[in-house]
Design an enzyme around this catalytic site. Structure first.
Site, PDB file in Angstrom:
ATOM      1  N   GLY A 199       0.831  -1.211   0.000  1.00 30.71           N
ATOM      2  CA  GLY A 199       0.000   0.000   0.000  1.00 30.71           C
ATOM      3  C   GLY A 199       0.855   1.247   0.000  1.00 30.71           C
ATOM      4  N   VAL A 203       0.325   4.858   5.469  1.00 28.64           N
ATOM      5  CA  VAL A 203      -0.108   3.706   6.278  1.00 28.64           C
ATOM      6  C   VAL A 203       1.104   2.822   6.620  1.00 28.64           C
ATOM      7  CG1 VAL A 203      -1.622   1.679   6.365  1.00 28.64           C
ATOM      8  CG2 VAL A 203      -2.446   3.782   5.312  1.00 28.64           C
ATOM      9  N   GLU A 221       5.686  -3.233   0.710  1.00 28.29           N
ATOM     10  CA  GLU A 221       5.641  -3.107  -0.754  1.00 28.29           C
ATOM     11  C   GLU A 221       4.906  -1.804  -1.047  1.00 28.29           C
ATOM     12  OE1 GLU A 221       6.883  -5.062  -3.150  1.00 28.29           O
ATOM     13  OE2 GLU A 221       7.702  -6.589  -1.816  1.00 28.29           O
ATOM     14  N   CYS A 255       1.142   0.112  -9.259  1.00 31.55           N
ATOM     15  CA  CYS A 255       2.254   0.715  -8.506  1.00 31.55           C
ATOM     16  C   CYS A 255       3.509   0.892  -9.366  1.00 31.55           C
ATOM     17  CB  CYS A 255       2.576  -0.139  -7.288  1.00 31.55           C
ATOM     18  SG  CYS A 255       2.943  -1.844  -7.729  1.00 31.55           S
TER      19      CYS A 255
HETATM   20  P1  NAD Z   1      -5.311   0.914   0.434  1.00 29.72           P
HETATM   21  O1  NAD Z   1      -6.081   2.173   0.710  1.00 29.72           O
HETATM   22  O2  NAD Z   1      -6.036  -0.268  -0.095  1.00 29.72           O
HETATM   23  O3  NAD Z   1      -4.542   0.555   1.780  1.00 29.72           O
HETATM   24  C1  NAD Z   1      -3.752  -0.595   1.861  1.00 29.72           C
HETATM   25  C2  NAD Z   1      -4.150  -1.366   3.085  1.00 29.72           C
HETATM   26  O4  NAD Z   1      -3.921  -0.582   4.266  1.00 29.72           O
HETATM   27  C3  NAD Z   1      -5.628  -1.758   3.111  1.00 29.72           C
HETATM   28  O5  NAD Z   1      -5.745  -3.105   3.451  1.00 29.72           O
HETATM   29  C4  NAD Z   1      -6.223  -0.834   4.142  1.00 29.72           C
HETATM   30  O6  NAD Z   1      -7.322  -1.392   4.826  1.00 29.72           O
HETATM   31  C5  NAD Z   1      -5.068  -0.612   5.096  1.00 29.72           C
HETATM   32  N1  NAD Z   1      -5.184   0.657   5.796  1.00 29.72           N
HETATM   33  C6  NAD Z   1      -5.635   1.831   5.297  1.00 29.72           C
HETATM   34  N2  NAD Z   1      -5.573   2.805   6.234  1.00 29.72           N
HETATM   35  C7  NAD Z   1      -5.075   2.224   7.350  1.00 29.72           C
HETATM   36  C8  NAD Z   1      -4.768   2.713   8.675  1.00 29.72           C
HETATM   37  N3  NAD Z   1      -4.961   3.977   9.021  1.00 29.72           N
HETATM   38  N4  NAD Z   1      -4.258   1.824   9.559  1.00 29.72           N
HETATM   39  C9  NAD Z   1      -4.053   0.560   9.210  1.00 29.72           C
HETATM   40  N5  NAD Z   1      -4.322   0.038   7.979  1.00 29.72           N
HETATM   41  C10 NAD Z   1      -4.831   0.854   7.069  1.00 29.72           C
HETATM   42  O7  NAD Z   1      -4.162   1.168  -0.552  1.00 29.72           O
HETATM   43  P2  NAD Z   1      -3.411   2.481  -0.868  1.00 29.72           P
HETATM   44  O8  NAD Z   1      -2.597   2.914   0.311  1.00 29.72           O
HETATM   45  O9  NAD Z   1      -4.329   3.466  -1.533  1.00 29.72           O
HETATM   46  O10 NAD Z   1      -2.470   1.857  -2.004  1.00 29.72           O
HETATM   47  C11 NAD Z   1      -1.921   2.642  -2.959  1.00 29.72           C
HETATM   48  C12 NAD Z   1      -0.433   2.677  -2.770  1.00 29.72           C
HETATM   49  O11 NAD Z   1       0.062   1.336  -2.743  1.00 29.72           O
HETATM   50  C13 NAD Z   1       0.278   3.351  -3.900  1.00 29.72           C
HETATM   51  O12 NAD Z   1       1.322   4.121  -3.372  1.00 29.72           O
HETATM   52  C14 NAD Z   1       0.839   2.197  -4.707  1.00 29.72           C
HETATM   53  O13 NAD Z   1       1.986   2.531  -5.459  1.00 29.72           O
HETATM   54  C15 NAD Z   1       1.145   1.211  -3.622  1.00 29.72           C
HETATM   55  N6  NAD Z   1       1.158  -0.149  -4.145  1.00 29.72           N
HETATM   56  C16 NAD Z   1       2.319  -0.837  -4.106  1.00 29.72           C
HETATM   57  C17 NAD Z   1       2.372  -2.108  -4.634  1.00 29.72           C
HETATM   58  C18 NAD Z   1       3.635  -2.915  -4.625  1.00 29.72           C
HETATM   59  O14 NAD Z   1       3.581  -4.107  -4.945  1.00 29.72           O
HETATM   60  N7  NAD Z   1       4.782  -2.343  -4.263  1.00 29.72           N
HETATM   61  C19 NAD Z   1       1.230  -2.664  -5.194  1.00 29.72           C
HETATM   62  C20 NAD Z   1       0.059  -1.931  -5.195  1.00 29.72           C
HETATM   63  C21 NAD Z   1       0.023  -0.674  -4.648  1.00 29.72           C
END
Ligand code: NAD
Length: 467
Positions: A199, A203, A221, A255
């Site tokens: 994510g 977070v 990641e 990502c």
């Molecule tokens: P998201 O909003 O789905 O959050 C990811 C996870 O964190 C979820 O399961 C969510 O429930 C949890 N979460 C959210 N807020 C939280 C909090 N306050 N406390 C605890 N857990 C919490 O995803 P996102 O953050 O919008 O993802 C987008 C980002 O992820 C982008 O920066 C993208 O580049 C990155 N990403 C990386 C990869 C990789 O493989 N490196 C893949 C996909 C996305």
């Protein structure tokens, strides 16, 4: 019917019991058997294959993913990952022998992969099945118990995983907890042996702080802005196909999608023309009518993307329909590296083209910013390629293609610096979820007294020669 996520207090109350249940079964030694792990992986494969159309439907509802994208980047990707894991799991689990130095002879030295225990895997919404199950495959293969927490934003995919996993896998060892911040916060209060998070950066800091309380290691990641350098000495037609494919797959919500392109001033117009030709070849003149073009996950992300267009020089696209969460493939040409769109990760269907004076400026530009998750370079110039590879740092690099490194299970995938820590895929994933226990076994046959006190000059001189 599209589902809505709702907080369920009973799930939160159940979390400590779920974790202790899994810990109990891990301690029973059930997951130690390789045959048992193989069976679980085969069940997971069966789940994906038998329910393929349900996964396609969920991905279409969440992100308007086409069947082909849903198969190549989610269901098929995972089936192939499981096959690769099944092929190698016995080999990966073997003791890894290393030479033993003369002073420890006779003896044997090796490391033995052992499971970590009960792990937590937190998924993201953009590839909601792949990003949830690929680390899960590695965790199962390495013999762990696991709780998986899919992203609440891709609610149809999350709900389907929560329904199917208990039908196919052993619920004493694997559980799905659905939910958002409250549920994840409750999970993070528990002790795990590893936390694997996919994510965003904000977070990730919360995850790392919570993990620190229990001294739990983490794999993060993350994302960030992935640059793409296009040299004018390139095959422009193929370059355009590969950039358009990797940028507008999943409507840019990837990502490792190229975030911005660095290209010499004199080549900007040719590149833009080649890109627009390919966009229209792939998605038609109006991508809204294409079955193959995705939608933005929700209105919060839609509005975030819309803001990026303000005051920008949009040279292609820029058509939006908020009701349908449709955001057309869009290209901006900009000299301004301080604009909002250049300060934040785009994570959507906008591509920024930044003209540079000289291609060597690209290296400086990349190095002045956080280390990216992916860096792309399109060039025929070998010397320039070596220069870019040697003078920049990023999690992954694609030379003359976009994102294809993801499809090679023999390559580790992960970030560096702000784009993440740790990696997975194939054997790297197995190792991420294993502890490589060091073992040295000595024979009782010889017991040379050189290392034992009382020490003297002769002993020291002999040791100096031996070591
Ligand atoms: P998201 O909003 O789905 O959050 C990811 C996870 O964190 C979820 O399961 C969510 O429930 C949890 N979460 C959210 N807020 C939280 C909090 N306050 N406390 C605890 N857990 C919490 O995803 P996102 O953050 O919008 O993802 C987008 C980002 O992820 C982008 O920066 C993208 O580049 C990155 N990403 C990386 C990869 C990789 O493989 N490196 C893949 C996909 C996305």
């Amino acid at each position: 019917m599209t589902l809505e996520y709702e907080i369920d207090d009973s799930v939160i109350k159940q979390i400590p019991f779920s974790v202790s249940h899994l810990r109990k079964f891990f301690a029973s030694g059930k997951t130690r058997s390789i045959d048992w792990r193989v069976h679980q992986l085969q069940q997971l494969k069966k789940m994906l294959q038998e329910n393929e159309s349900r996964f396609f439907d969920a991905l279409s509802l969440d992100l308007h993913k086409s069947e082909q994208e849903a198969w190549t980047s989610e269901v098929g990707f995972l089936v192939s990952d499981i096959k690769h894991t099944l092929k190698h799991i016995r080999h990966w689990s073997q003791p890894r022998m290393v030479p033993t130095p003369l002073f420890a002879q006779p003896g044997k030295s090796y490391s033995l992969p052992e499971p970590l225990g009960t792990v937590l895997i937190i998924g993201a919404w953009n590839y909601p099945i792949q990003l949830m199950l690929a680390p899960f495959i590695a965790a199962i293969a390495a013999g762990n118990c696991a709780i998986i927490k899919p992203s609440e934003l891709a609610v149809n995919s999350a709900t389907l995983l929560a329904e199917l996993i208990p039908q196919y896998l052993d619920t004493d060892c694997y559980q799905v907890i659905t939910g958002a911040v409250s549920e994840t916060t409750a999970l993070l209060q528990q002790r795990f042996e590893h936390i694997f998070y996919t994510g965003g950066e904000t977070v990730a800091k919360i995850i790392m702080k919570a993990a620190a309380e229990h001294l739990t290691p983490v794999t993060l990641e993350l994302g960030g802005k992935s640059p793409c350098i296009v040299d004018k000495d390139t095959n422009l037609k193929v370059t355009a196909s590969r950039i358009v494919w990797s940028k507008w797959m999943n409507a840019g919500q990837t990502c490792i999608a190229p975030d911005y392109i660095l290209v010499e001033e004199g080549f900007v117009d040719s590149l833009v023309s080649a890109l627009r030709l390919k966009i229209e070849e792939f998605y038609g003149a109006n991508a809204m009518e294409s079955q193959d073009y995705g939608r933005i996950i929700n209105l919060r992300h839609f509005d975030r993307l819309t803001q990026y267009l303000e005051g920008q020089n949009v040279v292609y696209g820029g058509y939006i329909d908020r009701n349908k969460k449709y955001f057309s493939p869009t290209i901006i040409v900009s000299q301004d590296d301080q604009s909002l769109v250049m300060q934040e990760e785009i994570f959507g269907p906008i591509l920024v083209i930044l003209p540079i004076k000289n291609k060597l400026d690209a290296v400086r530009f990349v190095n002045e910013r956080a280390k990216p998750l992916a860096l792309y370079l399109y060039t025929n110039d070998k010397e320039f390629e070596t220069n870019v590879l040697q003078s920049t740092s990023s999690g992954n690099v694609g030379v003359n293609d976009g994102m294809m490194f993801m499809a090679n299970a023999n390559l580790p995938f992960g970030g560096v610096g702000h784009s993440g820590m740790g990696s997975y895929h194939g054997k790297t994933g197995f190792d991420t979820f294993s502890h490589l226990k060091t073992i040295m076994k000595r024979s009782f046959l010889f017991d040379v007294a050189l290392r034992y006190p009382p020490f003297n000059r002769l002993k020291l001189n002999i040791l100096r020669k031996l070591l």
